[in-house]
Scaffold this motif. Structure first.
Motif, PDB file in Angstrom:
ATOM      1  N   LYS A 188      -2.451  -6.153 -11.927  1.00  0.00           N
ATOM      2  CA  LYS A 188      -1.758  -6.871 -12.792  1.00  0.00           C
ATOM      3  C   LYS A 188      -0.221  -6.920 -12.505  1.00  0.00           C
ATOM      4  CE  LYS A 188      -5.259  -5.232 -16.358  1.00  0.00           C
ATOM      5  NZ  LYS A 188      -5.247  -4.237 -17.409  1.00  0.00           N
ATOM      6  N   ASN A 189       0.210  -6.204 -11.862  1.00  0.00           N
ATOM      7  CA  ASN A 189       1.822  -6.256 -11.629  1.00  0.00           C
ATOM      8  C   ASN A 189       2.329  -6.609 -10.573  1.00  0.00           C
ATOM      9  OD1 ASN A 189       2.326  -5.345 -14.817  1.00  0.00           O
ATOM     10  ND2 ASN A 189       0.777  -3.881 -14.305  1.00  0.00           N
ATOM     11  N   SER A 190       1.555  -6.176  -9.283  1.00  0.00           N
ATOM     12  CA  SER A 190       2.188  -6.378  -7.954  1.00  0.00           C
ATOM     13  C   SER A 190       3.300  -5.149  -7.727  1.00  0.00           C
ATOM     14  CB  SER A 190       2.466  -7.662  -7.473  1.00  0.00           C
ATOM     15  OG  SER A 190       1.516  -8.511  -7.758  1.00  0.00           O
ATOM     16  N   PRO A 191       3.026  -4.096  -7.833  1.00  0.00           N
ATOM     17  CA  PRO A 191       4.284  -2.907  -7.667  1.00  0.00           C
ATOM     18  C   PRO A 191       4.636  -3.186  -6.099  1.00  0.00           C
ATOM     19  CG  PRO A 191       2.128  -1.905  -7.661  1.00  0.00           C
ATOM     20  CD  PRO A 191       1.740  -3.451  -7.856  1.00  0.00           C
ATOM     21  N   LYS A 192       5.874  -2.436  -6.028  1.00  0.00           N
ATOM     22  CA  LYS A 192       6.363  -2.206  -4.688  1.00  0.00           C
ATOM     23  C   LYS A 192       5.757  -1.158  -3.915  1.00  0.00           C
ATOM     24  CE  LYS A 192      10.558  -4.718  -5.555  1.00  0.00           C
ATOM     25  NZ  LYS A 192      12.232  -4.792  -5.573  1.00  0.00           N
ATOM     26  N   PHE A 193       5.467  -1.227  -2.627  1.00  0.00           N
ATOM     27  CA  PHE A 193       4.852  -0.176  -1.954  1.00  0.00           C
ATOM     28  C   PHE A 193       5.739   0.090  -0.682  1.00  0.00           C
ATOM     29  CE2 PHE A 193       1.390  -1.582  -4.128  1.00  0.00           C
ATOM     30  CZ  PHE A 193       0.377  -0.455  -4.543  1.00  0.00           C
ATOM     31  N   THR A 194       5.879   1.313  -0.229  1.00  0.00           N
ATOM     32  CA  THR A 194       6.561   1.513   0.732  1.00  0.00           C
ATOM     33  C   THR A 194       5.848   2.194   1.839  1.00  0.00           C
ATOM     34  OG1 THR A 194       8.527   1.712  -0.607  1.00  0.00           O
ATOM     35  CG2 THR A 194       8.883   2.663   1.604  1.00  0.00           C
ATOM     36  N   LEU A 195       5.916   2.110   3.138  1.00  0.00           N
ATOM     37  CA  LEU A 195       5.244   2.659   4.111  1.00  0.00           C
ATOM     38  C   LEU A 195       6.310   3.462   5.050  1.00  0.00           C
ATOM     39  CD1 LEU A 195       2.523   2.879   6.138  1.00  0.00           C
ATOM     40  CD2 LEU A 195       3.472   1.002   7.489  1.00  0.00           C
ATOM     41  N   TYR A 196       5.686   4.782   5.236  1.00  0.00           N
ATOM     42  CA  TYR A 196       6.475   5.628   6.023  1.00  0.00           C
ATOM     43  C   TYR A 196       5.693   6.017   7.315  1.00  0.00           C
ATOM     44  CZ  TYR A 196       8.931   6.497   1.563  1.00  0.00           C
ATOM     45  OH  TYR A 196       9.511   6.377   0.313  1.00  0.00           O
ATOM     46  N   VAL A 197       6.418   5.718   8.538  1.00  0.00           N
ATOM     47  CA  VAL A 197       5.810   6.036   9.893  1.00  0.00           C
ATOM     48  C   VAL A 197       6.948   6.567  10.720  1.00  0.00           C
ATOM     49  CG1 VAL A 197       4.791   4.961  11.871  1.00  0.00           C
ATOM     50  CG2 VAL A 197       4.557   4.015   9.686  1.00  0.00           C
ATOM     51  N   ASN A 198       6.827   7.922  11.197  1.00  0.00           N
ATOM     52  CA  ASN A 198       7.776   8.515  11.885  1.00  0.00           C
ATOM     53  C   ASN A 198       9.282   8.413  11.562  1.00  0.00           C
ATOM     54  OD1 ASN A 198       5.457   8.684  13.665  1.00  0.00           O
ATOM     55  ND2 ASN A 198       6.520   7.635  15.299  1.00  0.00           N
ATOM     56  N   ASN A 199       9.245   8.852  10.343  1.00  0.00           N
ATOM     57  CA  ASN A 199      10.773   8.856   9.456  1.00  0.00           C
ATOM     58  C   ASN A 199      11.124   7.595   9.461  1.00  0.00           C
ATOM     59  OD1 ASN A 199      10.633  11.819   9.396  1.00  0.00           O
ATOM     60  ND2 ASN A 199      11.320  12.131  11.489  1.00  0.00           N
ATOM     61  N   GLN A 200      10.615   6.521   9.454  1.00  0.00           N
ATOM     62  CA  GLN A 200      11.095   5.111   9.287  1.00  0.00           C
ATOM     63  C   GLN A 200      10.432   4.645   8.083  1.00  0.00           C
ATOM     64  OE1 GLN A 200      13.185   3.770  11.406  1.00  0.00           O
ATOM     65  NE2 GLN A 200      13.244   5.152  12.550  1.00  0.00           N
ATOM     66  N   ILE A 201      10.979   3.870   7.216  1.00  0.00           N
ATOM     67  CA  ILE A 201      10.506   3.136   6.062  1.00  0.00           C
ATOM     68  C   ILE A 201      10.429   1.897   6.131  1.00  0.00           C
ATOM     69  CG2 ILE A 201      11.113   2.847   3.566  1.00  0.00           C
ATOM     70  CD1 ILE A 201      12.784   5.423   3.723  1.00  0.00           C
ATOM     71  N   TYR A 202       9.159   1.124   5.918  1.00  0.00           N
ATOM     72  CA  TYR A 202       9.010  -0.166   5.773  1.00  0.00           C
ATOM     73  C   TYR A 202       8.492  -0.719   4.502  1.00  0.00           C
ATOM     74  CZ  TYR A 202       9.039   0.906  10.898  1.00  0.00           C
ATOM     75  OH  TYR A 202       9.573   1.211  12.082  1.00  0.00           O
ATOM     76  N   PRO A 203       9.047  -1.707   4.028  1.00  0.00           N
ATOM     77  CA  PRO A 203       8.606  -2.361   2.777  1.00  0.00           C
ATOM     78  C   PRO A 203       7.362  -3.090   3.248  1.00  0.00           C
ATOM     79  CG  PRO A 203      10.734  -3.408   3.349  1.00  0.00           C
ATOM     80  CD  PRO A 203      10.390  -2.394   4.251  1.00  0.00           C
ATOM     81  N   ILE A 204       6.169  -2.829   2.276  1.00  0.00           N
ATOM     82  CA  ILE A 204       5.133  -3.757   2.610  1.00  0.00           C
ATOM     83  C   ILE A 204       4.731  -4.585   1.113  1.00  0.00           C
ATOM     84  CG2 ILE A 204       3.948  -1.845   4.073  1.00  0.00           C
ATOM     85  CD1 ILE A 204       2.406  -0.751   1.765  1.00  0.00           C
ATOM     86  N   SER A 205       4.138  -5.866   1.464  1.00  0.00           N
ATOM     87  CA  SER A 205       3.520  -6.707   0.421  1.00  0.00           C
ATOM     88  C   SER A 205       2.165  -6.977   0.616  1.00  0.00           C
ATOM     89  CB  SER A 205       4.454  -7.700   0.915  1.00  0.00           C
ATOM     90  OG  SER A 205       4.284  -8.304   1.988  1.00  0.00           O
ATOM     91  N   ASN A 206       1.728  -7.988  -0.219  1.00  0.00           N
ATOM     92  CA  ASN A 206       0.371  -8.574  -0.381  1.00  0.00           C
ATOM     93  C   ASN A 206      -0.527  -7.242  -0.421  1.00  0.00           C
ATOM     94  OD1 ASN A 206       1.540 -11.072  -0.424  1.00  0.00           O
ATOM     95  ND2 ASN A 206       1.398 -11.169   1.803  1.00  0.00           N
ATOM     96  N   THR A 207      -0.459  -6.153  -1.047  1.00  0.00           N
ATOM     97  CA  THR A 207      -1.350  -5.134  -1.006  1.00  0.00           C
ATOM     98  C   THR A 207      -2.569  -5.319  -1.916  1.00  0.00           C
ATOM     99  OG1 THR A 207       0.648  -3.841  -0.889  1.00  0.00           O
ATOM    100  CG2 THR A 207      -1.301  -2.729  -1.569  1.00  0.00           C
ATOM    101  N   SER A 208      -3.775  -5.228  -1.446  1.00  0.00           N
ATOM    102  CA  SER A 208      -4.981  -4.881  -2.179  1.00  0.00           C
ATOM    103  C   SER A 208      -5.711  -3.824  -1.859  1.00  0.00           C
ATOM    104  CB  SER A 208      -5.680  -6.253  -1.587  1.00  0.00           C
ATOM    105  OG  SER A 208      -6.062  -6.062  -0.461  1.00  0.00           O
ATOM    106  N   ILE A 209      -6.487  -3.260  -3.108  1.00  0.00           N
ATOM    107  CA  ILE A 209      -7.138  -2.003  -2.921  1.00  0.00           C
ATOM    108  C   ILE A 209      -8.518  -2.358  -3.494  1.00  0.00           C
ATOM    109  CG2 ILE A 209      -7.175   0.339  -3.787  1.00  0.00           C
ATOM    110  CD1 ILE A 209      -4.044   0.197  -4.054  1.00  0.00           C
ATOM    111  N   SER A 210      -9.463  -1.801  -2.757  1.00  0.00           N
ATOM    112  CA  SER A 210     -10.843  -2.229  -3.176  1.00  0.00           C
ATOM    113  C   SER A 210     -11.648  -1.055  -2.794  1.00  0.00           C
ATOM    114  CB  SER A 210     -11.421  -3.452  -2.547  1.00  0.00           C
ATOM    115  OG  SER A 210     -11.269  -3.550  -1.298  1.00  0.00           O
ATOM    116  N   ASN A 211     -12.996  -0.844  -3.437  1.00  0.00           N
ATOM    117  CA  ASN A 211     -13.993  -0.118  -2.947  1.00  0.00           C
ATOM    118  C   ASN A 211     -14.952  -0.869  -2.320  1.00  0.00           C
ATOM    119  OD1 ASN A 211     -15.789   2.121  -2.500  1.00  0.00           O
ATOM    120  ND2 ASN A 211     -16.193   2.332  -4.946  1.00  0.00           N
ATOM    121  N   SER A 212     -15.294  -0.530  -1.041  1.00  0.00           N
ATOM    122  CA  SER A 212     -16.397  -1.388  -0.728  1.00  0.00           C
ATOM    123  C   SER A 212     -17.140  -0.848   0.621  1.00  0.00           C
ATOM    124  CB  SER A 212     -15.611  -2.717   0.171  1.00  0.00           C
ATOM    125  OG  SER A 212     -14.735  -2.136   1.157  1.00  0.00           O
ATOM    126  N   PRO A 213     -18.450  -1.214   0.916  1.00  0.00           N
ATOM    127  CA  PRO A 213     -18.969  -0.476   1.829  1.00  0.00           C
ATOM    128  C   PRO A 213     -18.592  -0.315   3.171  1.00  0.00           C
ATOM    129  CG  PRO A 213     -20.117  -2.668   1.180  1.00  0.00           C
ATOM    130  CD  PRO A 213     -18.669  -2.652   0.500  1.00  0.00           C
TER     131      PRO A 213
END
Length: 134
Positions: free
Chosen positions: A17-42
């Motif tokens: 409903k809202n498209s919140p902002k997500f942030t990815l952390y890899v090896n002490n680096q920060i990366y903004p991410i977009s177009n995030t989808s979450i689903s339960n699938s086989p």
């Protein structure tokens, strides 16, 4: 897998409903991410199994897809990918949602299962292994 199912359902609903902002952390680096989808699938197993002695796979999984536009993350992902690499790491993703009128910070731990790189971005496909409010 450690799931607070109510928190996960709230996240999925809020994300739809809202498209919140997500942030990815890899090896002490920060990366903004977009177009995030979450689903339960086989997933392609016929019964719960241990995959290569490295991680447990159930018949269904909560999957997350997102896009990172900063391609400097690409070399950092090589040790994070599941598959032939037996020394992979979890990716940490954070976001903030609203539940019952209150902001809730969420930390999501995932295993990277696939990535598709274009000249402008990289799309990450992941399986959620843990979710907590922080």
């Amino acid at each position: 897998m450690s799931f607070n199912m109510q928190l996960l359902e709230n996240l999925i609903d809020f994300n739809d409903k809202n498209s919140p902002k997500f942030t990815l952390y890899v090896n002490n680096q920060i990366y903004p991410i977009s177009n995030t989808s979450i689903s339960n699938s086989p997933i392609p197993v016929n019964e719960p199994t241990t995959r290569g002695g490295v991680y447990f796979s159930d018949k269904f999984a909560y999957k997350m897809k997102c896009v990172v536009e900063d391609l400097s993350v690409v070399p950092l992902l090589t040790k994070k990918m599941l598959g032939p690499n037996t020394e992979f790491g979890e990716l940490k993703i954070t976001t903030q949602i609203e539940t019952n009128g209150k902001p809730v910070s969420i930390e999501i731990l995932t295993n990277l299962t696939n990535s598709v790189q274009t000249p402008e971005s990289i799309e990450l496909s992941m399986i959620i292994v843990k979710i907590n409010s922080v």
